[in-house]
Design a protein around this motif. Structure first.
Motif, PDB file in Angstrom:
ATOM      1  N   GLU A  80       0.823  -1.208   0.000  1.00 52.71           N
ATOM      2  CA  GLU A  80       0.000   0.000   0.000  1.00 52.71           C
ATOM      3  C   GLU A  80       0.861   1.264   0.000  1.00 52.71           C
ATOM      4  O   GLU A  80       0.500   2.276  -0.613  1.00 52.71           O
ATOM      5  N   SER A  81       2.006   1.221   0.658  1.00 55.78           N
ATOM      6  CA  SER A  81       2.916   2.375   0.625  1.00 55.78           C
ATOM      7  C   SER A  81       3.458   2.592  -0.775  1.00 55.78           C
ATOM      8  O   SER A  81       3.583   3.733  -1.242  1.00 55.78           O
ATOM      9  N   ALA A  82       3.775   1.481  -1.469  1.00 59.35           N
ATOM     10  CA  ALA A  82       4.245   1.586  -2.858  1.00 59.35           C
ATOM     11  C   ALA A  82       3.144   2.154  -3.745  1.00 59.35           C
ATOM     12  O   ALA A  82       3.406   2.960  -4.645  1.00 59.35           O
ATOM     13  N   ALA A 101      -4.155  13.546   2.620  1.00 67.00           N
ATOM     14  CA  ALA A 101      -2.718  13.655   2.341  1.00 67.00           C
ATOM     15  C   ALA A 101      -2.414  13.239   0.898  1.00 67.00           C
ATOM     16  O   ALA A 101      -1.581  13.856   0.220  1.00 67.00           O
ATOM     17  N   ILE A 102      -3.092  12.181   0.414  1.00 67.65           N
ATOM     18  CA  ILE A 102      -2.883  11.736  -0.971  1.00 67.65           C
ATOM     19  C   ILE A 102      -3.341  12.816  -1.947  1.00 67.65           C
ATOM     20  O   ILE A 102      -2.645  13.137  -2.923  1.00 67.65           O
ATOM     21  N   LEU A 103      -4.508  13.396  -1.683  1.00 68.11           N
ATOM     22  CA  LEU A 103      -5.052  14.422  -2.579  1.00 68.11           C
ATOM     23  C   LEU A 103      -4.182  15.675  -2.596  1.00 68.11           C
ATOM     24  O   LEU A 103      -4.102  16.374  -3.620  1.00 68.11           O
ATOM     25  N   GLN A 104      -3.524  15.953  -1.468  1.00 64.76           N
ATOM     26  CA  GLN A 104      -2.634  17.116  -1.377  1.00 64.76           C
ATOM     27  C   GLN A 104      -1.207  16.793  -1.821  1.00 64.76           C
ATOM     28  O   GLN A 104      -0.312  17.624  -1.710  1.00 64.76           O
ATOM     29  N   ARG A 105      -1.007  15.537  -2.296  1.00 65.83           N
ATOM     30  CA  ARG A 105       0.301  15.044  -2.763  1.00 65.83           C
ATOM     31  C   ARG A 105       1.368  15.107  -1.670  1.00 65.83           C
ATOM     32  O   ARG A 105       2.545  15.337  -1.938  1.00 65.83           O
ATOM     33  N   ALA A 145       1.221  10.653   3.877  1.00 62.02           N
ATOM     34  CA  ALA A 145       0.205   9.632   3.605  1.00 62.02           C
ATOM     35  C   ALA A 145       0.726   8.244   3.955  1.00 62.02           C
ATOM     36  O   ALA A 145       0.003   7.423   4.540  1.00 62.02           O
ATOM     37  N   GLN A 146       1.975   7.974   3.616  1.00 66.46           N
ATOM     38  CA  GLN A 146       2.562   6.671   3.920  1.00 66.46           C
ATOM     39  C   GLN A 146       2.700   6.450   5.427  1.00 66.46           C
ATOM     40  O   GLN A 146       2.447   5.357   5.927  1.00 66.46           O
ATOM     41  N   GLN A 147       3.098   7.484   6.144  1.00 73.18           N
ATOM     42  CA  GLN A 147       3.224   7.377   7.604  1.00 73.18           C
ATOM     43  C   GLN A 147       1.862   7.147   8.255  1.00 73.18           C
ATOM     44  O   GLN A 147       1.730   6.312   9.151  1.00 73.18           O
TER      45      GLN A 147
END
Length: 237
Positions: free
Chosen positions: A97-99, A194-198, A203-205
């Motif tokens: 999922e982090s990848a 976090a994903i949407l804000q890049r 996001a990974q943490q």
């Protein structure tokens, strides 16, 4: 005069195998069949009102999926929970999922229909949140599978789905308590934001922390459920 009688349609063999498989799997998931319990094909056949052939097919399917062990001279046994094995699967989930999140950081996610689906499900008001544990469990599975799916690597998605199938037996227990449902909505919302804000690293943490907490919670809940189920089966308790 011929009298017509209504007869129950004969169950198709493949439908019968599926019915028996689902019934036994539910018994394992709901702790009606406990780790270590032994039984014979004949006992199952009598209980589900079927011949031994579809019963055997259903049992071997559950064995392939890791829920049962077969002993050719003494029948079948529900496999013990191997928490180290489950925790290793959770760790592989984090890697995959982090990848996927890293790949999403380089994609046009705002036009991605899978991301839009996740926003509609998780970025909602408290009043709009689903409170049924079984439904939230299914939505949670979809959230994590969808993140990998959205990243566009089909092999990665296939591997992730296989892991999801293997840990479902304990993972779904995370949603038997209302505070965990609320926490899941909050944590999924933070990850999505976090994903949407890049903000990929954040996001990974957040994702790693979210999965780690879930892993700890399901271990505690599983041990408690097993203890309760065993106490229920002890005569005189």
């Amino acid at each position: 005069m011929q009298i017509l009688t209504s007869q129950k349609p004969k169950e198709r063999p493949d439908n019968m195998v599926e019915r028996i498989y689902q019934q036994l799997k539910d018994d394992i998931f709901e702790f009606r069949l406990l780790p270590g319990d032994r039984f014979s094909e004949s006992e199952v056949a009598e209980r589900v009102q079927a011949s031994r052939t579809p019963v055997r097919q259903a049992l071997y399917r559950l064995e392939r999926e890791g829920y049962l062990q077969v002993y050719f001279r003494s029948g079948w046994q529900v496999k013990a929970f191997d928490f180290q094995y489950f925790e290793e699967l959770y760790d592989v989930r984090i890697v995959l999922e982090s990848a996927a999140v890293a790949r999403l950081g380089h994609m046009d996610i705002h036009s991605n229909p899978v991301i839009a689906e996740l926003k509609n499900t998780w970025l909602v008001t408290e009043v709009e949140r689903v409170q049924d544990g079984a439904r939230v469990s299914a939505l949670d599975e979809r959230f994590h599978c969808a993140l990998v799916e959205a990243a566009g690597n089909t092999e990665m998605a296939r591997m992730h789905f296989e892991i999801t199938e293997k840990i479902r037996i304990i993972r779904r227990l995370d949603f038997t308590q209302a505070p965990r449902i609320d926490a899941t909505y909050a944590e999924h919302g933070q990850i999505l934001d976090a994903i949407l804000q890049r903000r990929t690293e954040q996001a990974q943490q957040l994702l790693k922390h979210h999965i780690d907490i879930s892993k700890q919670e399901v271990r505690k809940i599983t041990l408690h459920r097993l203890h309760t189920a065993r106490q229920r089966n002890v005569p005189g308790t």
